[in-house]
Write a protein that holds these residues in place. Structure first.
Motif, PDB file in Angstrom:
ATOM      1  N   ALA A   1       0.819  -1.239  -0.043  1.00 36.65           N
ATOM      2  CA  ALA A   1      -0.117   0.163  -0.036  1.00 36.65           C
ATOM      3  C   ALA A   1       0.917   1.251   0.152  1.00 36.65           C
ATOM      4  CB  ALA A   1      -1.051   0.050   1.208  1.00 36.65           C
ATOM      5  N   HIS A   2       0.485   2.223  -0.674  1.00 35.30           N
ATOM      6  CA  HIS A   2       1.127   3.145  -0.987  1.00 35.30           C
ATOM      7  C   HIS A   2       1.644   4.036   0.304  1.00 35.30           C
ATOM      8  CE1 HIS A   2       2.686   7.042  -2.515  1.00 35.30           C
ATOM      9  NE2 HIS A   2       1.774   7.791  -2.050  1.00 35.30           N
ATOM     10  N   ALA A   3       3.070   4.467   0.361  1.00 35.52           N
ATOM     11  CA  ALA A   3       3.581   4.936   1.792  1.00 35.52           C
ATOM     12  C   ALA A   3       3.173   4.143   2.951  1.00 35.52           C
ATOM     13  CB  ALA A   3       3.176   6.466   1.636  1.00 35.52           C
ATOM     14  N   ASP A   4       2.883   3.229   3.150  1.00 37.26           N
ATOM     15  CA  ASP A   4       2.250   2.629   4.203  1.00 37.26           C
ATOM     16  C   ASP A   4       3.502   1.653   4.828  1.00 37.26           C
ATOM     17  OD1 ASP A   4       0.943   0.700   6.118  1.00 37.26           O
ATOM     18  OD2 ASP A   4      -0.959   0.934   5.160  1.00 37.26           O
ATOM     19  N   VAL A   5       4.114   1.807   5.865  1.00 43.11           N
ATOM     20  CA  VAL A   5       5.414   1.143   6.168  1.00 43.11           C
ATOM     21  C   VAL A   5       4.823  -0.076   6.955  1.00 43.11           C
ATOM     22  CG1 VAL A   5       6.736   2.985   6.513  1.00 43.11           C
ATOM     23  CG2 VAL A   5       5.453   2.591   8.236  1.00 43.11           C
TER      24      VAL A   5
ATOM     25  N   GLY B   1       3.307  13.927  -6.085  1.00 43.61           N
ATOM     26  CA  GLY B   1       4.042  14.704  -5.844  1.00 43.61           C
ATOM     27  C   GLY B   1       4.460  14.463  -4.232  1.00 43.61           C
ATOM     28  N   ASP B   2       3.911  13.767  -3.471  1.00 44.86           N
ATOM     29  CA  ASP B   2       4.083  13.350  -2.145  1.00 44.86           C
ATOM     30  C   ASP B   2       5.529  12.483  -1.892  1.00 44.86           C
ATOM     31  OD1 ASP B   2       2.881  11.180  -3.290  1.00 44.86           O
ATOM     32  OD2 ASP B   2       2.383  10.325  -1.401  1.00 44.86           O
ATOM     33  N   LEU B   3       5.798  12.680  -0.911  1.00 45.09           N
ATOM     34  CA  LEU B   3       7.152  11.910  -0.317  1.00 45.09           C
ATOM     35  C   LEU B   3       7.134  10.816   0.358  1.00 45.09           C
ATOM     36  CD1 LEU B   3      10.408  12.708  -0.304  1.00 45.09           C
ATOM     37  CD2 LEU B   3      10.132  14.093   2.027  1.00 45.09           C
ATOM     38  N   ALA B   4       8.010  10.053   0.199  1.00 49.18           N
ATOM     39  CA  ALA B   4       8.020   8.665   0.539  1.00 49.18           C
ATOM     40  C   ALA B   4       8.762   8.398   1.758  1.00 49.18           C
ATOM     41  CB  ALA B   4       8.797   7.663  -0.389  1.00 49.18           C
ATOM     42  N   PRO B   5       8.257   7.862   2.973  1.00 54.08           N
ATOM     43  CA  PRO B   5       9.083   7.805   4.277  1.00 54.08           C
ATOM     44  C   PRO B   5      10.300   6.962   4.238  1.00 54.08           C
ATOM     45  CG  PRO B   5       7.166   6.281   4.381  1.00 54.08           C
ATOM     46  CD  PRO B   5       7.094   6.696   3.018  1.00 54.08           C
ATOM     47  N   LEU B   6      11.387   7.686   3.733  1.00 56.16           N
ATOM     48  CA  LEU B   6      12.631   6.940   3.112  1.00 56.16           C
ATOM     49  C   LEU B   6      13.399   6.283   4.426  1.00 56.16           C
ATOM     50  CD1 LEU B   6      13.765   8.965   0.114  1.00 56.16           C
ATOM     51  CD2 LEU B   6      12.672   6.752   0.177  1.00 56.16           C
ATOM     52  N   ARG B   7      13.419   7.109   5.506  1.00 58.98           N
ATOM     53  CA  ARG B   7      14.060   6.410   6.513  1.00 58.98           C
ATOM     54  C   ARG B   7      13.338   5.453   7.078  1.00 58.98           C
ATOM     55  NH1 ARG B   7      14.152  12.192   8.127  1.00 58.98           N
ATOM     56  NH2 ARG B   7      16.141  13.197   7.563  1.00 58.98           N
ATOM     57  N   GLU B   8      11.938   5.291   7.451  1.00 52.94           N
ATOM     58  CA  GLU B   8      11.312   4.161   7.955  1.00 52.94           C
ATOM     59  C   GLU B   8      11.587   3.016   6.830  1.00 52.94           C
ATOM     60  OE1 GLU B   8      10.368   7.236   7.673  1.00 52.94           O
ATOM     61  OE2 GLU B   8       9.124   8.062   9.449  1.00 52.94           O
ATOM     62  N   VAL B   9      11.361   3.214   5.790  1.00 54.24           N
ATOM     63  CA  VAL B   9      11.534   2.273   4.686  1.00 54.24           C
ATOM     64  C   VAL B   9      12.769   1.457   4.761  1.00 54.24           C
ATOM     65  CG1 VAL B   9      11.350   1.514   2.221  1.00 54.24           C
ATOM     66  CG2 VAL B   9       9.550   3.041   3.117  1.00 54.24           C
ATOM     67  N   HIS B  10      13.904   2.457   4.794  1.00 51.21           N
ATOM     68  CA  HIS B  10      15.237   1.809   4.935  1.00 51.21           C
ATOM     69  C   HIS B  10      15.646   0.955   6.133  1.00 51.21           C
ATOM     70  CE1 HIS B  10      19.655   2.075   5.595  1.00 51.21           C
ATOM     71  NE2 HIS B  10      19.736   1.346   4.367  1.00 51.21           N
ATOM     72  N   ALA B  11      14.949   1.419   7.293  1.00 54.89           N
ATOM     73  CA  ALA B  11      15.152   0.706   8.660  1.00 54.89           C
ATOM     74  C   ALA B  11      14.396  -0.489   8.405  1.00 54.89           C
ATOM     75  CB  ALA B  11      14.437   1.593   9.605  1.00 54.89           C
ATOM     76  N   LEU B  12      13.231  -0.901   7.592  1.00 54.09           N
ATOM     77  CA  LEU B  12      12.792  -2.005   7.318  1.00 54.09           C
ATOM     78  C   LEU B  12      13.458  -2.925   6.504  1.00 54.09           C
ATOM     79  CD1 LEU B  12       8.952  -1.189   6.938  1.00 54.09           C
ATOM     80  CD2 LEU B  12      10.048  -2.540   8.880  1.00 54.09           C
ATOM     81  N   CYS B  13      14.047  -2.397   5.466  1.00 51.59           N
ATOM     82  CA  CYS B  13      14.840  -2.961   4.632  1.00 51.59           C
ATOM     83  C   CYS B  13      16.338  -3.580   5.369  1.00 51.59           C
ATOM     84  CB  CYS B  13      15.492  -2.055   3.546  1.00 51.59           C
ATOM     85  SG  CYS B  13      14.389  -1.782   2.382  1.00 51.59           S
ATOM     86  N   ARG B  14      17.001  -2.743   6.072  1.00 52.39           N
ATOM     87  CA  ARG B  14      17.987  -3.182   7.255  1.00 52.39           C
ATOM     88  C   ARG B  14      17.454  -4.342   8.081  1.00 52.39           C
ATOM     89  NH1 ARG B  14      22.497  -0.397   8.220  1.00 52.39           N
ATOM     90  NH2 ARG B  14      22.371   0.161   5.775  1.00 52.39           N
ATOM     91  N   ARG B  15      16.357  -4.190   8.380  1.00 47.24           N
ATOM     92  CA  ARG B  15      15.887  -5.244   9.489  1.00 47.24           C
ATOM     93  C   ARG B  15      15.686  -6.529   8.755  1.00 47.24           C
ATOM     94  NH1 ARG B  15       9.780  -4.783  12.113  1.00 47.24           N
ATOM     95  NH2 ARG B  15       9.411  -6.952  12.668  1.00 47.24           N
ATOM     96  N   PHE B  16      15.060  -6.661   7.699  1.00 47.76           N
ATOM     97  CA  PHE B  16      14.813  -7.701   6.754  1.00 47.76           C
ATOM     98  C   PHE B  16      15.873  -8.097   5.658  1.00 47.76           C
ATOM     99  CE2 PHE B  16      10.619  -6.597   8.202  1.00 47.76           C
ATOM    100  CZ  PHE B  16      10.327  -7.664   8.879  1.00 47.76           C
ATOM    101  N   GLY B  17      16.981  -7.450   5.817  1.00 43.59           N
ATOM    102  CA  GLY B  17      18.138  -7.589   4.617  1.00 43.59           C
ATOM    103  C   GLY B  17      17.885  -7.367   3.310  1.00 43.59           C
TER     104      GLY B  17
END
Length: 403
Positions: A151-155, A182-198
């Motif tokens: 879902a869009h921008a839904d961490v 034109g809205d902004l993705a929650p990039l820090r939160e998305v990256h934190a999840l990426c780091r958590r799950f590799g």
């Protein structure tokens, strides 16, 4: 006479005509309109955010390279197409984005195809944001990898999908500033999840580079994610840079991998040197023009506030230079855009399937070449020509900031 011999050889064209008639009946037909270089139109449709397409410094750099190298690159990058201009641009782009290395492609579309394919391996599951650009959707499809849509921008939804496939190699694909609303993705939160799950994170920064971040270095750099080993950034040189071409930036080993294996790089004719030089000149202007970058963000925010005050629905809060205004129907969006054009204002008209949901929109983009007065006048035209059945800010638009 056999059945094959009596088949209608033009039958497939009749099918295409029927499909076109159905699109037009639904208000989804498309028309090519030629643009005259001398037309007197206030541009709220193009992506030349900083007005650099016609900047004398950019044109001068392009002209010099045109004289030196000629009209085309002469071949693919690995054959005859690479010049010192390409290498200089790649070094400058990597520095701007805060990344170790970068590779220039002939379009942003091809850059996205290469980047996504480059991070996918056996058994990979791709999780993409529901609102990503068509080039990223195509990239995911072409890899053949299993693709899940978050879902869009839904961490929370992203986390659930990553958890579900945590035993598999994972790639997350998103835009930073989304191209439709034109809205902004929650990039820090998305990256934190990426780091958590590799997971590897691929971010299309096309609408943020040149506008957001230190020196215009983009949303990834603004989020503090530059030079992370699990982040790949793509962008286009056709928006804030006012030129053409695409870039992929990230870890040096990954950029070398693309140079060695990426089909959209190896088998495509290189970006013309004149355009390469133009993009490099634009990059220098971007880095030293904070007032231009600030004006784009300020104008977008001011326009959104004014449009909402007039009863229109700005679908999402703009983060950079894009804002989208909801229309009641696809037909109404087309008529609204035509009415704006009749008043010498160009606007974007986005309808399904180009939109990530059933809502048709006018998409307005900021162009810093317009004076403050002209920009304000153009926005007033959008209000004055709005359809009678327009979606007001008091009516709910699914997926909007009102949710």
């Amino acid at each position: 006479m056999t059945a094959t011999e009596i088949r209608d050889p033009a039958g497939w064209l009749a099918r295409l005509r029927r499909r076109r008639a159905l699109r037009e009946r639904a208000g989804l037909g498309r028309t090519l309109r030629s643009r005259d270089p001398t037309e007197n139109v206030l541009d709220l449709a193009g992506n030349d955010y900083l007005g650099l397409t016609r900047d004398p410094r950019v044109l001068s750099a392009a002209a010099e390279a045109l004289t030196m190298y000629g009209a085309g690159a002469g071949g693919s990058r690995l054959v005859r197409g690479s010049t010192r201009l390409h290498a200089q641009l790649e070094q400058a782009v990597a520095h701007l984005l805060g990344q170790p290395a970068a590779l220039v492609f002939s379009s942003g579309y091809l850059a996205n195809l290469a980047a996504v394919a480059g991070v996918v391996g056996p058994g990979t599951v791709i999780v993409r944001d529901a609102h990503v650009h068509a080039s990223l959707i195509d990239a995911c499809r072409l890899t053949g990898a299993q693709t899940e849509v978050a879902a869009h921008a839904d961490v929370t939804d992203l986390a659930a999908k990553l958890e579900k496939f945590s035993a598999r190699p994972l790639v997350v694909v998103t835009e930073s500033v989304f191209s439709v609303d034109g809205d902004l993705a929650p990039l820090r939160e998305v990256h934190a999840l990426c780091r958590r799950f590799g997971a590897i994170l691929v971010v299309d920064d096309a609408h943020a580079v040149g506008i957001l971040g230190p020196d215009g270095g983009g949303a990834v750099r603004a989020a503090g994610l530059a030079d992370e080993p699990d982040v790949v950034v793509t962008a286009t040189l056709s928006k804030a840079f006012g030129a053409a071409g695409g870039i992929v930036a990230g870890p040096t080993d990954f950029i070398d991998h693309l140079m060695q294996t990426a089909r959209p790089f190896i088998y495509d004719t290189a970006l013309p040197p004149a355009i390469t030089a133009a993009a490099h000149a634009a990059l220098g202007i971007i880095r030293h023009s904070p007032e231009l970058r600030d004006s784009v963000r300020r104008r977008a925010a001011t326009a959104a506030e004014f449009l909402r005050s007039q009863g229109l629905t700005v679908v999402r809060t703009p983060a950079a230079g894009i804002l989208a205004v909801a229309a009641p129907t696809a037909e109404a969006a087309v008529q609204w855009a035509a009415a704006c054009h009749a008043e010498q204002v160009a606007v974007g008209c986005f309808r399904p399937p180009s939109t990530p949901d059933p809502i048709s929109r006018l998409r307005l983009t900021v162009n810093a070449r317009l004076s403050e007065e002209d920009f304000a006048a153009a926005v007033r035209v959008v209000v004055a020509t709005a359809p009678a059945g327009r979606v007001s800010s008091r009516r709910h638009v699914p997926g909007s900031d009102e949710d």
